[in-house]
Design a protein around this motif. Structure first.
Motif, PDB file in Angstrom:
ATOM      1  N   MET A   1       6.169   3.890  -2.681  1.00 54.53           N
ATOM      2  CA  MET A   1       5.341   4.815  -3.459  1.00 54.53           C
ATOM      3  C   MET A   1       3.867   4.582  -3.129  1.00 54.53           C
ATOM      4  SD  MET A   1       5.588   5.593  -7.502  1.00 54.53           S
ATOM      5  CE  MET A   1       4.277   6.526  -8.306  1.00 54.53           C
TER       6      MET A   1
ATOM      7  N   CYS B   1       1.738   1.832  -5.572  1.00 54.17           N
ATOM      8  CA  CYS B   1       2.226   1.698  -6.936  1.00 54.17           C
ATOM      9  C   CYS B   1       2.463   0.212  -7.152  1.00 54.17           C
ATOM     10  CB  CYS B   1       3.530   2.469  -7.124  1.00 54.17           C
ATOM     11  SG  CYS B   1       4.257   2.192  -8.757  1.00 54.17           S
TER      12      CYS B   1
ATOM     13  N   HIS C   1      10.276   2.140  -5.249  1.00 54.41           N
ATOM     14  CA  HIS C   1       8.958   1.668  -5.699  1.00 54.41           C
ATOM     15  C   HIS C   1       8.075   1.217  -4.535  1.00 54.41           C
ATOM     16  CE1 HIS C   1       5.976  -1.128  -7.259  1.00 54.41           C
ATOM     17  NE2 HIS C   1       6.595  -2.107  -6.637  1.00 54.41           N
TER      18      HIS C   1
ATOM     19  N   GLU D   1       3.777  -1.240 -10.004  1.00 54.87           N
ATOM     20  CA  GLU D   1       4.661  -1.529 -11.142  1.00 54.87           C
ATOM     21  C   GLU D   1       6.063  -1.141 -10.716  1.00 54.87           C
ATOM     22  OE1 GLU D   1       3.529  -2.488 -14.587  1.00 54.87           O
ATOM     23  OE2 GLU D   1       5.624  -3.094 -14.332  1.00 54.87           O
ATOM     24  N   LEU D   2       6.989  -2.082 -10.789  1.00 56.26           N
ATOM     25  CA  LEU D   2       8.364  -1.807 -10.353  1.00 56.26           C
ATOM     26  C   LEU D   2       8.905  -0.605 -11.125  1.00 56.26           C
ATOM     27  CD1 LEU D   2      10.613  -2.756  -8.506  1.00 56.26           C
ATOM     28  CD2 LEU D   2      11.451  -4.186 -10.362  1.00 56.26           C
ATOM     29  N   CYS D   3       9.214   0.500 -10.395  1.00 55.13           N
ATOM     30  CA  CYS D   3       9.543   1.738 -11.097  1.00 55.13           C
ATOM     31  C   CYS D   3      10.882   2.328 -10.677  1.00 55.13           C
ATOM     32  CB  CYS D   3       8.422   2.748 -10.896  1.00 55.13           C
ATOM     33  SG  CYS D   3       8.037   3.057  -9.163  1.00 55.13           S
TER      34      CYS D   3
ATOM     35  N   HIS E   1       4.197   3.525 -13.975  1.00 58.65           N
ATOM     36  CA  HIS E   1       3.782   3.117 -12.635  1.00 58.65           C
ATOM     37  C   HIS E   1       2.435   2.400 -12.785  1.00 58.65           C
ATOM     38  CE1 HIS E   1       6.734   6.000 -10.861  1.00 58.65           C
ATOM     39  NE2 HIS E   1       6.408   6.742 -11.898  1.00 58.65           N
TER      40      HIS E   1
HETATM   41 CU1  CUA Z   1       5.911   3.772  -9.084  1.00 62.14          CU
HETATM   42 CU2  CUA Z   1       6.426   1.559  -8.535  1.00 62.14          CU
END
Ligand code: CUA
Length: 353
Positions: free
Chosen positions: A223, A212, A220, A214-216, A171
């Motif tokens: 988040m 967040c 996402h 960062e593509l998680c 993340h």
């Molecule tokens: Cu954790 Cu995007």
């Protein structure tokens, strides 16, 4: 190019919210990051404009109707002067960008003060261990013995140091108006510090927004977390109130049914003491009543909390409150009466009321 710029301006016009905007930073880190952003933007814009003008002039000057049919303009091959110019100018521009960017980056990575101790051996700097999980954030204050989730509480006017890690996938920790972003990884700690110089108006209003970055996974975009920046005195009072939650069980407003349902269905994953009781898989709910979002992004009211408990998958696809095949919450389908009592109980968890 210009229509693209116009569209980008429209997006920028959405950045009016002081507590979200990178363009209205709070604190030393955010301000210096904005300066770097402006420096590089100005230089890159100048390059685009100058190159575009030269390009257009060449078009106009050497167009066929001006130089005549089938006439090829004078061809130039090899020019030492030109080559020196278009080598030296970019080097100078890159140095103007690189020197402040590199020095600032190293400055914000200087976390030596995290290990400093006073005469009694206590750490002097405020350190917060951040753990990013699918799709929520845990905040541990190791020197204060506090764990909380989804809402980061910080004092203004001092360097706040962060140990960043992830529990599952990669993340990225970002508070747009204050600083970041910094990746949170499973295999190593990333460290940096931020400074908050603007207080949140109060505990519900004027909180900073964290994302967040960062593509998680499927949720996402949901988040999120919130940041309350308090005066040093108010922060100390919050720490004391959090420490006093050891053994917190119920609020007067909540019923026995709510507390019992929590114990049977929720306690396996969610702690409700800010003091130390960590290691559970779900967010710590100690201060749930004081927070300003349900599940990190829904408006903070009992109706949303009930809807969330009833079917979390509908709101945050892929969250870990669902069983493996995604058909029901892991705590089973609770009755409406149980959900009602549970929501009242959880909303009553507070250190500020
Ligand atoms: Cu954790 Cu995007």
């Amino acid at each position: 190019l210009f229509s693209l710029l116009a569209v980008m301006m429209v997006f920028l016009s959405g950045c009016g919210e002081d507590y979200l905007s990178t363009l209205k930073p709070s604190g030393e880190v955010g301000k210096q990051q904005l300066n770097l952003l402006l420096l590089t933007t100005v230089i890159m814009t100048l390059v685009v404009v100058i190159v575009s003008v030269i390009y257009l002039l060449a078009f106009l000057k050497y167009r066929r109707s001006r130089v005549g049919e089938n006439v090829i303009p004078k061809q130039v091959e090899g020019s030492h002067t030109l080559e020196v110019i278009w080598t030296v100018i970019p080097i100078i521009l890159l140095l103007i960008i690189a020197v402040p960017v590199v020095t600032t980056t190293y400055k914000f990575a200087d976390v030596a003060a995290m290990d400093e101790v006073d005469e009694e051996g206590n750490k002097t700097a405020l350190t917060i261990n951040v753990t990013a999980k699918l799709y929520w954030w845990e905040f541990e204050y190791p020197n204060q013995g506090i764990i909380t989730a989804q809402e980061l509480v910080v004092p203004t006017g001092e360097k706040v140091y962060f140990n960043l890690k992830a529990a599952d996938v990669k993340h990225s920790f970002w508070i747009p108006a204050v600083g970041g972003k910094m990746d949170t990884n499973v295999e190593n700690l990333n460290k940096f510090y931020l400074v908050f110089d603007k207080e949140s108006k109060d505990l519900k209003d004027g909180v900073f927004y964290g994302k967040c970055a960062e593509l998680c996974g499927p949720s996402h975009a949901l988040m999120d977390f919130k940041v309350k920046a308090l005066s040093p005195d108010a922060f100390d009072a919050w720490v004391d109130a959090m420490k006093a939650t050891e053994g917190q069980t119920a609020d007067k407003a909540s019923s026995d049914l709510g507390e019992a349902t929590f114990a049977n269905s929720c306690l396996g994953c969610h702690a409700i003491s800010g003091s130390g009781a960590g290691g559970t898989p779900g967010p710590n709910l100690t201060t749930f009543g004081d927070r300003n979002r349900v599940a990190g992004f829904l408006e903070h009211n009992e109706e949303n909390l009930k809807a969330w408990i009833k079917n979390p998958e509908e709101f945050k696809p892929g969250n870990l409150m669902m069983n493996a095949d995604g058909t029901a919450p892991i705590y089973g389908n609770l009755s409406d009466e149980e959900i009602e009592a549970l929501a009242t109980y959880i909303m009553g968890l507070s250190v500020e009321k």
